[in-house]
Design a protein around this motif. Structure first.
Motif, PDB file in Angstrom:
ATOM      1  N   THR A 274       0.800  -1.234   0.000  1.00  0.00           N
ATOM      2  CA  THR A 274       0.000   0.000   0.000  1.00  0.00           C
ATOM      3  C   THR A 274       0.828   1.277   0.000  1.00  0.00           C
ATOM      4  OG1 THR A 274      -0.173  -0.074   2.411  1.00  0.00           O
ATOM      5  CG2 THR A 274      -1.970  -1.082   1.140  1.00  0.00           C
ATOM      6  N   ASN A 275       2.121   1.175   0.354  1.00  0.00           N
ATOM      7  CA  ASN A 275       2.961   2.377   0.361  1.00  0.00           C
ATOM      8  C   ASN A 275       4.045   2.333  -0.731  1.00  0.00           C
ATOM      9  OD1 ASN A 275       4.524   0.381   1.629  1.00  0.00           O
ATOM     10  ND2 ASN A 275       5.685   1.908   2.776  1.00  0.00           N
ATOM     11  N   VAL A 276       3.872   1.468  -1.721  1.00  0.00           N
ATOM     12  CA  VAL A 276       4.845   1.362  -2.822  1.00  0.00           C
ATOM     13  C   VAL A 276       4.140   1.608  -4.147  1.00  0.00           C
ATOM     14  CG1 VAL A 276       6.468  -0.155  -4.051  1.00  0.00           C
ATOM     15  CG2 VAL A 276       6.323  -0.238  -1.549  1.00  0.00           C
ATOM     16  N   SER A 277       4.752   2.467  -4.960  1.00  0.00           N
ATOM     17  CA  SER A 277       4.248   2.751  -6.300  1.00  0.00           C
ATOM     18  C   SER A 277       5.402   2.636  -7.280  1.00  0.00           C
ATOM     19  CB  SER A 277       3.648   4.163  -6.379  1.00  0.00           C
ATOM     20  OG  SER A 277       2.455   4.243  -5.634  1.00  0.00           O
ATOM     21  N   ARG A 278       5.072   2.563  -8.564  1.00  0.00           N
ATOM     22  CA  ARG A 278       6.095   2.478  -9.608  1.00  0.00           C
ATOM     23  C   ARG A 278       6.010   3.732 -10.460  1.00  0.00           C
ATOM     24  NH1 ARG A 278      10.414  -0.376 -11.051  1.00  0.00           N
ATOM     25  NH2 ARG A 278       9.626  -2.079  -9.817  1.00  0.00           N
ATOM     26  N   LEU A 279       7.166   4.368 -10.685  1.00  0.00           N
ATOM     27  CA  LEU A 279       7.256   5.559 -11.522  1.00  0.00           C
ATOM     28  C   LEU A 279       7.822   5.181 -12.881  1.00  0.00           C
ATOM     29  CD1 LEU A 279       7.501   8.707 -12.085  1.00  0.00           C
ATOM     30  CD2 LEU A 279       9.781   8.520 -11.096  1.00  0.00           C
ATOM     31  N   VAL A 280       7.179   5.654 -13.941  1.00  0.00           N
ATOM     32  CA  VAL A 280       7.724   5.570 -15.299  1.00  0.00           C
ATOM     33  C   VAL A 280       7.902   7.008 -15.767  1.00  0.00           C
ATOM     34  CG1 VAL A 280       7.403   4.741 -17.654  1.00  0.00           C
ATOM     35  CG2 VAL A 280       6.513   3.390 -15.735  1.00  0.00           C
ATOM     36  N   TRP A 281       9.143   7.385 -16.041  1.00  0.00           N
ATOM     37  CA  TRP A 281       9.482   8.761 -16.417  1.00  0.00           C
ATOM     38  C   TRP A 281      10.015   8.742 -17.840  1.00  0.00           C
ATOM     39  CZ3 TRP A 281      13.547  11.999 -13.198  1.00  0.00           C
ATOM     40  CH2 TRP A 281      13.656  13.271 -13.744  1.00  0.00           C
ATOM     41  N   THR A 282       9.263   9.330 -18.756  1.00  0.00           N
ATOM     42  CA  THR A 282       9.687   9.424 -20.150  1.00  0.00           C
ATOM     43  C   THR A 282      10.294  10.795 -20.380  1.00  0.00           C
ATOM     44  OG1 THR A 282       7.844   7.996 -20.779  1.00  0.00           O
ATOM     45  CG2 THR A 282       8.941   9.177 -22.549  1.00  0.00           C
ATOM     46  N   CYS A 283      11.559  10.804 -20.803  1.00  0.00           N
ATOM     47  CA  CYS A 283      12.248  12.083 -21.013  1.00  0.00           C
ATOM     48  C   CYS A 283      13.255  11.954 -22.149  1.00  0.00           C
ATOM     49  CB  CYS A 283      12.922  12.548 -19.726  1.00  0.00           C
ATOM     50  SG  CYS A 283      14.167  11.422 -19.069  1.00  0.00           S
ATOM     51  N   ASP A 284      13.788  13.086 -22.560  1.00  0.00           N
ATOM     52  CA  ASP A 284      14.802  13.148 -23.601  1.00  0.00           C
ATOM     53  C   ASP A 284      16.004  12.272 -23.223  1.00  0.00           C
ATOM     54  OD1 ASP A 284      17.513  14.774 -24.279  1.00  0.00           O
ATOM     55  OD2 ASP A 284      16.079  14.945 -25.923  1.00  0.00           O
ATOM     56  N   ASN A 285      16.577  11.586 -24.214  1.00  0.00           N
ATOM     57  CA  ASN A 285      17.719  10.695 -23.959  1.00  0.00           C
ATOM     58  C   ASN A 285      18.846  11.388 -23.203  1.00  0.00           C
ATOM     59  OD1 ASN A 285      16.596   8.484 -25.254  1.00  0.00           O
ATOM     60  ND2 ASN A 285      17.470   8.984 -27.231  1.00  0.00           N
ATOM     61  N   ASN A 286      19.168  12.619 -23.583  1.00  0.00           N
ATOM     62  CA  ASN A 286      20.261  13.343 -22.927  1.00  0.00           C
ATOM     63  C   ASN A 286      19.949  13.596 -21.452  1.00  0.00           C
ATOM     64  OD1 ASN A 286      21.765  13.477 -25.300  1.00  0.00           O
ATOM     65  ND2 ASN A 286      20.755  15.359 -25.943  1.00  0.00           N
ATOM     66  N   TYR A 287      18.689  13.977 -21.166  1.00  0.00           N
ATOM     67  CA  TYR A 287      18.317  14.232 -19.782  1.00  0.00           C
ATOM     68  C   TYR A 287      18.291  12.924 -18.984  1.00  0.00           C
ATOM     69  CZ  TYR A 287      16.377  16.783 -15.864  1.00  0.00           C
ATOM     70  OH  TYR A 287      16.209  17.360 -14.633  1.00  0.00           O
ATOM     71  N   ALA A 288      17.869  11.840 -19.636  1.00  0.00           N
ATOM     72  CA  ALA A 288      17.846  10.529 -18.963  1.00  0.00           C
ATOM     73  C   ALA A 288      19.248  10.139 -18.517  1.00  0.00           C
ATOM     74  CB  ALA A 288      17.272   9.471 -19.895  1.00  0.00           C
ATOM     75  N   GLN A 289      20.252  10.429 -19.328  1.00  0.00           N
ATOM     76  CA  GLN A 289      21.634  10.111 -18.950  1.00  0.00           C
ATOM     77  C   GLN A 289      22.061  10.924 -17.730  1.00  0.00           C
ATOM     78  OE1 GLN A 289      23.935  10.693 -22.529  1.00  0.00           O
ATOM     79  NE2 GLN A 289      23.369   8.692 -23.354  1.00  0.00           N
ATOM     80  N   ILE A 290      21.626  12.173 -17.664  1.00  0.00           N
ATOM     81  CA  ILE A 290      21.940  13.016 -16.501  1.00  0.00           C
ATOM     82  C   ILE A 290      21.287  12.456 -15.242  1.00  0.00           C
ATOM     83  CG2 ILE A 290      21.582  15.303 -15.474  1.00  0.00           C
ATOM     84  CD1 ILE A 290      21.786  16.413 -18.401  1.00  0.00           C
ATOM     85  N   VAL A 291      19.989  12.096 -15.358  1.00  0.00           N
ATOM     86  CA  VAL A 291      19.247  11.560 -14.204  1.00  0.00           C
ATOM     87  C   VAL A 291      19.921  10.304 -13.657  1.00  0.00           C
ATOM     88  CG1 VAL A 291      17.052  10.511 -13.485  1.00  0.00           C
ATOM     89  CG2 VAL A 291      17.042  12.565 -14.936  1.00  0.00           C
TER      90      VAL A 291
END
Length: 199
Positions: free
Chosen positions: A155-172
Motif C-alpha cells: 500500500t505504500n509502494v508505487s512504480r514511476l515511469v518517467w519518459t524524457c529526452d535521452n540526454n536528460y535521462a543520462q543526466i538523471v
C-alpha cells in the motif's frame, strides 16, 4: 483471463493528471464513473503465466526454439521449426509473427522495415511512500518529460515511469538517491505522499 489475473492485479480506482507549475488538473475516480475500477497493474510474469495456462486449455501450444524456414502459398503458410523434441513442420492459413523488434520471421519472409530513431527514454523506479497510495495513479507533465506513477501491491509502494529526452535521462542516471528524491518530491509536492526511498 481476467478472472485468473484479478486476484494478483492491483486496482487503479483514482487517476490524477496535472502539469507542473499550472493550476488546472483532471481528477476522476471509479465511484464517480460507476465502474468497479479504472484500470489495473499486473506484473509481466503473472500475465505471461496466465496467458500460457489459458492457451493450454484451448489447444496444445507449440514450443519453438528456432524457426528454420517459412514457405507461403495462396492457401496456407508452412513453418519449419525446431524444439527440444527435434524438427517439425506446421501448416496454417495464417501466421502472426509477433517475435519482436528484430523479427526472425520478418527476415525469413524478406519483409523490409523503416526505422525511426527514438529521442526519448523511459526510466522506471519503485517508490516507497510515507503514506498509502490509495490505489491512485498520478500523471504529471513537466518540462523534463512525462511522469506516471501507478500503485503496486504494497500500500505504500508505487512504480514511476518517467519518459524524457535521452540526454536528460543520462543526466538523471548519474544522480544520487538524495538528488532524485529531492527532484521527484518537488515535482509532486502536495499531490502524492512524500517519497521516502527509491528502489
Amino acid at each position: 483471463i481476467w478472472t485468473q489475473l484479478q486476484s494478483a492485479a492491483v486496482p487503479i480506482n483514482k487517476v490524477s493528471i496535472s502539469q507542473q507549475h499550472r493550476f488546472g488538473s483532471l481528477r476522476f475516480n471509479a465511484d464517480e464513473l460507476k465502474v468497479p475500477l479504472l484500470g489495473a497493474v499486473v506484473s509481466f510474469d503473472e500475465l505471461l503465466a496466465n496467458l500460457n495456462d489459458n492457451a493450454k486449455l484451448h489447444s496444445a501450444p507449440y514450443y519453438i526454439n528456432k524457426i528454420d524456414s517459412i514457405k507461403q502459398s495462396k492457401e496456407h503458410v508452412c513453418l519449419c521449426y525446431q524444439n527440444d523434441n527435434g524438427e517439425h513442420t506446421l501448416s496454417a492459413r495464417l501466421l502472426i509473427a509477433a517475435d519482436g523488434m528484430h523479427s526472425h520471421c520478418r527476415q525469413l519472409l524478406g519483409i523490409g522495415v523503416n526505422e525511426n530513431k527514438v529521442t526519448d527514454s523511459a526510466l522506471t523506479f519503485a517508490l516507497e511512500l510515507n503514506g498509502a497510495h490509495q490505489h491512485c495513479a498520478w500523471q504529471r507533465f513537466t518540462r523534463h518529460g512525462t511522469m506516471a506513477i501507478v500503485p503496486m501491491n504494497q500500500t505504500n509502494v508505487s512504480r514511476l515511469v518517467w519518459t524524457c529526452d535521452n540526454n536528460y535521462a543520462q543526466i538523471v542516471q548519474t544522480w544520487s538517491e538524495a538528488q532524485l528524491l529531492e527532484h521527484l518530491n518537488s515535482v509532486y509536492a502536495g499531490s502524492i505522499p512524500t517519497i521516502n526511498h527509491i528502489k
